[in-house]
Enzyme design. Structure first.
Site, PDB file in Angstrom:
ATOM      1  N   GLY A  46      -9.369 -21.665  11.596  1.00  0.00           N
ATOM      2  CA  GLY A  46      -9.683 -20.804  10.464  1.00  0.00           C
ATOM      3  C   GLY A  46      -9.693 -21.598   9.173  1.00  0.00           C
ATOM      4  O   GLY A  46      -9.062 -22.661   9.082  1.00  0.00           O
ATOM      5  N   GLN A  51      -8.942 -22.869   0.277  1.00  0.00           N
ATOM      6  CA  GLN A  51      -8.531 -24.207   0.740  1.00  0.00           C
ATOM      7  C   GLN A  51      -9.527 -25.295   0.362  1.00  0.00           C
ATOM      8  O   GLN A  51      -9.187 -26.474   0.380  1.00  0.00           O
ATOM      9  CB  GLN A  51      -8.340 -24.202   2.262  1.00  0.00           C
ATOM     10  CG  GLN A  51      -7.173 -23.364   2.722  1.00  0.00           C
ATOM     11  CD  GLN A  51      -7.114 -23.317   4.231  1.00  0.00           C
ATOM     12  OE1 GLN A  51      -7.758 -22.507   4.859  1.00  0.00           O
ATOM     13  NE2 GLN A  51      -6.356 -24.215   4.824  1.00  0.00           N
ATOM     14  N   CYS A  91      -1.654 -25.113   9.659  1.00  0.00           N
ATOM     15  CA  CYS A  91      -2.638 -24.881   8.602  1.00  0.00           C
ATOM     16  C   CYS A  91      -3.261 -26.221   8.216  1.00  0.00           C
ATOM     17  O   CYS A  91      -2.541 -27.218   8.083  1.00  0.00           O
ATOM     18  CB  CYS A  91      -1.945 -24.257   7.393  1.00  0.00           C
ATOM     19  SG  CYS A  91      -3.035 -23.946   5.992  1.00  0.00           S
ATOM     20  N   LEU A  92      -4.569 -26.232   8.029  1.00  0.00           N
ATOM     21  CA  LEU A  92      -5.245 -27.480   7.640  1.00  0.00           C
ATOM     22  C   LEU A  92      -4.759 -27.983   6.286  1.00  0.00           C
ATOM     23  O   LEU A  92      -4.887 -29.162   5.987  1.00  0.00           O
ATOM     24  CB  LEU A  92      -6.762 -27.274   7.611  1.00  0.00           C
ATOM     25  CG  LEU A  92      -7.426 -26.981   8.964  1.00  0.00           C
ATOM     26  CD1 LEU A  92      -8.916 -26.707   8.783  1.00  0.00           C
ATOM     27  CD2 LEU A  92      -7.204 -28.126   9.942  1.00  0.00           C
ATOM     28  N   HIS A 133      -3.332 -14.815   8.385  1.00  0.00           N
ATOM     29  CA  HIS A 133      -3.045 -16.131   7.796  1.00  0.00           C
ATOM     30  C   HIS A 133      -4.109 -16.488   6.744  1.00  0.00           C
ATOM     31  O   HIS A 133      -3.769 -16.892   5.628  1.00  0.00           O
ATOM     32  CB  HIS A 133      -3.009 -17.179   8.922  1.00  0.00           C
ATOM     33  CG  HIS A 133      -2.849 -18.592   8.482  1.00  0.00           C
ATOM     34  ND1 HIS A 133      -1.781 -19.380   8.858  1.00  0.00           N
ATOM     35  CD2 HIS A 133      -3.636 -19.390   7.694  1.00  0.00           C
ATOM     36  CE1 HIS A 133      -1.910 -20.592   8.314  1.00  0.00           C
ATOM     37  NE2 HIS A 133      -3.036 -20.625   7.606  1.00  0.00           N
ATOM     38  N   GLU A 134      -5.391 -16.303   7.109  1.00  0.00           N
ATOM     39  CA  GLU A 134      -6.468 -16.667   6.173  1.00  0.00           C
ATOM     40  C   GLU A 134      -6.507 -15.727   4.985  1.00  0.00           C
ATOM     41  O   GLU A 134      -6.783 -16.142   3.860  1.00  0.00           O
ATOM     42  CB  GLU A 134      -7.821 -16.695   6.894  1.00  0.00           C
ATOM     43  CG  GLU A 134      -7.925 -17.671   8.058  1.00  0.00           C
ATOM     44  CD  GLU A 134      -7.478 -19.087   7.735  1.00  0.00           C
ATOM     45  OE1 GLU A 134      -7.596 -19.517   6.564  1.00  0.00           O
ATOM     46  OE2 GLU A 134      -6.984 -19.766   8.651  1.00  0.00           O
ATOM     47  N   HIS A 137      -4.209 -16.769   2.323  1.00  0.00           N
ATOM     48  CA  HIS A 137      -4.766 -17.817   1.454  1.00  0.00           C
ATOM     49  C   HIS A 137      -5.523 -17.203   0.275  1.00  0.00           C
ATOM     50  O   HIS A 137      -5.432 -17.685  -0.856  1.00  0.00           O
ATOM     51  CB  HIS A 137      -5.735 -18.712   2.240  1.00  0.00           C
ATOM     52  CG  HIS A 137      -5.074 -19.788   3.045  1.00  0.00           C
ATOM     53  ND1 HIS A 137      -4.272 -20.757   2.475  1.00  0.00           N
ATOM     54  CD2 HIS A 137      -5.123 -20.075   4.371  1.00  0.00           C
ATOM     55  CE1 HIS A 137      -3.858 -21.589   3.440  1.00  0.00           C
ATOM     56  NE2 HIS A 137      -4.346 -21.188   4.590  1.00  0.00           N
TER      57      HIS A 137
HETATM   58 NI    NI Z   1      -4.079 -22.033   6.438  1.00  0.00          NI
END
Ligand code: NI
Length: 167
Positions: A46, A51, A91-92, A133-134, A137
């Site tokens: 995701g 991000q 998470c990236l 989660h996304e 963000h």
């Molecule tokens: Ni993330």
């Protein structure tokens, strides 16, 4: 298409709230295709526009094993939350950190796709985790902020140290 730079925690820009997309046009679709390329290159499931330092309500998710089911959510809203489940997340923007987070086990989300069509999706399991989660963000929240202060401090220190070494 282009690979975009992914902001790394604790970058303060990860805490900016995303604005609703008022008009879905060619620039939105360019953003979506660049985000897709970025997410697949980083082997993530995701990615939120936040991000890549674009503060618009756009998220991409692909939880399929063969990376063939890209889902795009623009202006997503959760209309139903049920149950509770503890799942390990990563998470990236927080590379190398995996921690358990408690979230709703199943959700209903309504959003627009990249063509502006509204859809509603019932999700459970990994997909439900990713959606929540996304969406965090987009609200300026990184998953580690669900953890204790102590753990957050440790993670911040570890990542800052790693970023200093890399610089
Ligand atoms: Ni993330």
């Amino acid at each position: 298409m282009a690979i975009l730079e992914i902001l790394q925690y604790p970058d303060p820009r990860l805490h900016l709230p995303a604005a609703r997309v008022e008009k879905i046009d060619a620039s939105t679709r360019t953003l979506v295709s660049n985000m897709a390329e970025t997410m697949y290159a980083a082997e993530g499931v995701g990615l939120a526009a936040t991000q890549v330092n674009v503060h618009q309500q756009v998220i991409l998710i692909d939880t399929s094993p063969d990376r063939s089911e890209l889902r795009v959510f623009i202006n997503p809203e959760i209309t139903r939350r049920e149950g509770m489940a503890l799942n390990q997340e990563g998470c990236l923007s927080v590379p190398g950190v995996y921690e358990n987070v408690e979230r709703a086990d199943s959700v209903t989300v309504t959003a627009l796709d990249e063509n502006g069509a509204r859809f509603t999706l019932n999700a459970s399991g990994l997909l439900a985790v990713c959606i929540q989660h996304e969406m965090d963000h987009l609200h300026g929240k990184v998953f580690v902020e669900h953890l204790s202060e102590l753990k957050q401090n440790r993670i911040r220190a570890k990542l800052k140290k790693r970023q200093r070494k890399a610089a």
